[in-house]
Design a protein around this motif. Sequence first.
Motif, PDB file in Angstrom:
ATOM      1  N   ILE A 230      46.727 -30.317 -16.439  1.00 26.08           N
ATOM      2  CA  ILE A 230      47.668 -30.436 -15.337  1.00 26.08           C
ATOM      3  C   ILE A 230      48.497 -29.153 -15.199  1.00 26.08           C
ATOM      4  CG2 ILE A 230      49.590 -31.772 -14.386  1.00 26.08           C
ATOM      5  CD1 ILE A 230      48.605 -34.108 -16.173  1.00 26.08           C
ATOM      6  N   ALA A 231      48.463 -28.569 -13.992  1.00 21.94           N
ATOM      7  CA  ALA A 231      49.225 -27.364 -13.667  1.00 21.94           C
ATOM      8  C   ALA A 231      48.907 -26.170 -14.571  1.00 21.94           C
ATOM      9  CB  ALA A 231      50.731 -27.646 -13.707  1.00 21.94           C
ATOM     10  N   ALA A 232      47.733 -26.178 -15.194  1.00 20.26           N
ATOM     11  CA  ALA A 232      47.340 -25.043 -16.039  1.00 20.26           C
ATOM     12  C   ALA A 232      46.939 -23.853 -15.174  1.00 20.26           C
ATOM     13  CB  ALA A 232      46.176 -25.446 -16.937  1.00 20.26           C
ATOM     14  N   ASP A 233      47.200 -22.652 -15.676  1.00 18.60           N
ATOM     15  CA  ASP A 233      46.803 -21.435 -14.979  1.00 18.60           C
ATOM     16  C   ASP A 233      45.417 -21.052 -15.477  1.00 18.60           C
ATOM     17  OD1 ASP A 233      46.429 -18.996 -13.814  1.00 18.60           O
ATOM     18  OD2 ASP A 233      48.244 -18.050 -14.614  1.00 18.60           O
ATOM     19  N   LEU A 234      44.405 -21.365 -14.691  1.00 20.89           N
ATOM     20  CA  LEU A 234      43.014 -21.098 -15.058  1.00 20.89           C
ATOM     21  C   LEU A 234      42.378 -20.068 -14.128  1.00 20.89           C
ATOM     22  CD1 LEU A 234      42.063 -24.832 -15.646  1.00 20.89           C
ATOM     23  CD2 LEU A 234      42.109 -23.077 -17.427  1.00 20.89           C
ATOM     24  N   ARG A 235      43.218 -19.244 -13.534  1.00 16.56           N
ATOM     25  CA  ARG A 235      42.699 -18.225 -12.621  1.00 16.56           C
ATOM     26  C   ARG A 235      41.717 -17.305 -13.341  1.00 16.56           C
ATOM     27  NH1 ARG A 235      48.028 -15.446 -10.670  1.00 16.56           N
ATOM     28  NH2 ARG A 235      48.642 -16.164 -12.757  1.00 16.56           N
ATOM     29  N   ASN A 236      40.561 -17.133 -12.714  1.00 16.44           N
ATOM     30  CA  ASN A 236      39.501 -16.244 -13.233  1.00 16.44           C
ATOM     31  C   ASN A 236      38.989 -16.655 -14.613  1.00 16.44           C
ATOM     32  OD1 ASN A 236      39.744 -14.471 -10.945  1.00 16.44           O
ATOM     33  ND2 ASN A 236      41.600 -13.653 -11.880  1.00 16.44           N
ATOM     34  N   ALA A 237      39.231 -17.892 -15.011  1.00 21.09           N
ATOM     35  CA  ALA A 237      38.728 -18.359 -16.305  1.00 21.09           C
ATOM     36  C   ALA A 237      37.223 -18.567 -16.250  1.00 21.09           C
ATOM     37  CB  ALA A 237      39.420 -19.661 -16.697  1.00 21.09           C
ATOM     38  N   ASP A 238      36.561 -18.337 -17.385  1.00 19.81           N
ATOM     39  CA  ASP A 238      35.125 -18.556 -17.490  1.00 19.81           C
ATOM     40  C   ASP A 238      34.905 -19.966 -18.036  1.00 19.81           C
ATOM     41  OD1 ASP A 238      32.422 -18.594 -17.966  1.00 19.81           O
ATOM     42  OD2 ASP A 238      32.376 -16.785 -19.219  1.00 19.81           O
ATOM     43  N   MET A 239      34.476 -20.886 -17.175  1.00 21.97           N
ATOM     44  CA  MET A 239      34.276 -22.269 -17.582  1.00 21.97           C
ATOM     45  C   MET A 239      32.814 -22.681 -17.407  1.00 21.97           C
ATOM     46  SD  MET A 239      37.790 -23.794 -15.923  1.00 21.97           S
ATOM     47  CE  MET A 239      37.804 -25.295 -16.884  1.00 21.97           C
ATOM     48  N   ARG A 240      31.939 -21.716 -17.472  1.00 19.75           N
ATOM     49  CA  ARG A 240      30.518 -22.007 -17.342  1.00 19.75           C
ATOM     50  C   ARG A 240      30.050 -22.982 -18.434  1.00 19.75           C
ATOM     51  NH1 ARG A 240      27.607 -17.047 -18.527  1.00 19.75           N
ATOM     52  NH2 ARG A 240      29.467 -16.648 -19.791  1.00 19.75           N
ATOM     53  N   VAL A 241      29.281 -23.982 -18.019  1.00 20.89           N
ATOM     54  CA  VAL A 241      28.658 -24.931 -18.936  1.00 20.89           C
ATOM     55  C   VAL A 241      29.670 -25.631 -19.856  1.00 20.89           C
ATOM     56  CG1 VAL A 241      26.585 -25.310 -20.331  1.00 20.89           C
ATOM     57  CG2 VAL A 241      26.723 -23.317 -18.893  1.00 20.89           C
ATOM     58  N   ALA A 242      30.910 -25.723 -19.435  1.00 21.69           N
ATOM     59  CA  ALA A 242      31.894 -26.490 -20.195  1.00 21.69           C
ATOM     60  C   ALA A 242      31.739 -27.956 -19.831  1.00 21.69           C
ATOM     61  CB  ALA A 242      33.305 -26.010 -19.864  1.00 21.69           C
ATOM     62  N   ASP A 243      31.920 -28.848 -20.809  1.00 23.01           N
ATOM     63  CA  ASP A 243      31.887 -30.280 -20.545  1.00 23.01           C
ATOM     64  C   ASP A 243      33.266 -30.670 -20.032  1.00 23.01           C
ATOM     65  OD1 ASP A 243      31.830 -33.024 -20.523  1.00 23.01           O
ATOM     66  OD2 ASP A 243      30.892 -33.230 -22.498  1.00 23.01           O
ATOM     67  N   LEU A 244      33.340 -31.076 -18.773  1.00 20.38           N
ATOM     68  CA  LEU A 244      34.629 -31.355 -18.136  1.00 20.38           C
ATOM     69  C   LEU A 244      34.785 -32.818 -17.742  1.00 20.38           C
ATOM     70  CD1 LEU A 244      34.774 -28.174 -15.861  1.00 20.38           C
ATOM     71  CD2 LEU A 244      35.989 -28.560 -18.017  1.00 20.38           C
TER      72      LEU A 244
END
Length: 286
Positions: A223-237
């Motif tokens: 919640i409200a995390a700053d994930l700008r330009n984060a690499d979330m490839r193949v992450a289990d979400l």
Amino acid sequence: MSQNQGITIDKKHHSLQADCENCFALCCVALPFAASADFAIDKEGGKPCPNLQEDFRCSIHKNLRQKGFQGCTVFDCFGAGQKISQVTFNGKDWREAPESAKQMYDAFSIMRQLHEMLWYLNEALSLKAANSIHKEIKLALEETERLTYLSPESILEIDLIAYRSNINELLLKTSELVRSDFRRQDKKSRGNQKKYSRGADLIGAKLKGADLSGANLRGAYMIAADLRNADMRVADLIGADFRDADIRGADLTGSIFLTQVQINAAKGDAATKLPPILIRPGHWSI
């Protein structure tokens, strides 16, 4: 990214998208909501929203966010609304048959969860890295599909907690296989398994440009995390809470078990990379 992670849009996923034209506005009636940042008013479950018209359309649909109903723009029923309306109750709406209204509302809640499971199982079946358990996944998919065609009475008798637990075991196996395959081909991602984990508290976290690739972020609070330009490839979400998370420029290519609901709740832009089965929300910045 491994070529094994590619997901393509198919008819199954299309059938699990909301078709409001063929639904009796069940989300606007069956579900309760409380006055908050997401809803301008309180509404009891089973009571029609005051913005609902006789034709089952919303009178403020084009201005929901401006009118304080942001929560409505985030919600998605995974196609459960039209299944309950047109199949389970054979096209007879809750106004026409008020005696069965409560049964319809209760069945809708269960159907939505079954359809959500179908969404995940269809995705799992499309992942080549999980090929070794595709037979199990297919059987689970067929059984879940069968349950969605039961009578209203039978749907209400489903032990949803136990059933979800069994499906979750399969999804966990899928996640491990897919992320392990990714780690074998992208060694840089191996450290992410220890730093970030299931159910992680990342509320308001400063993760701009962070490497979250291949991580297990099931049920993480973002919640409200700053994930700008984060690499979330193949992450289990699966189940991760993206409310007001800033994912502008983030790369979610190949991320697994990500849904439209999660994306709708986040803040993204044209540079955000999404899996092809998801739609870029209209309220995102260009």
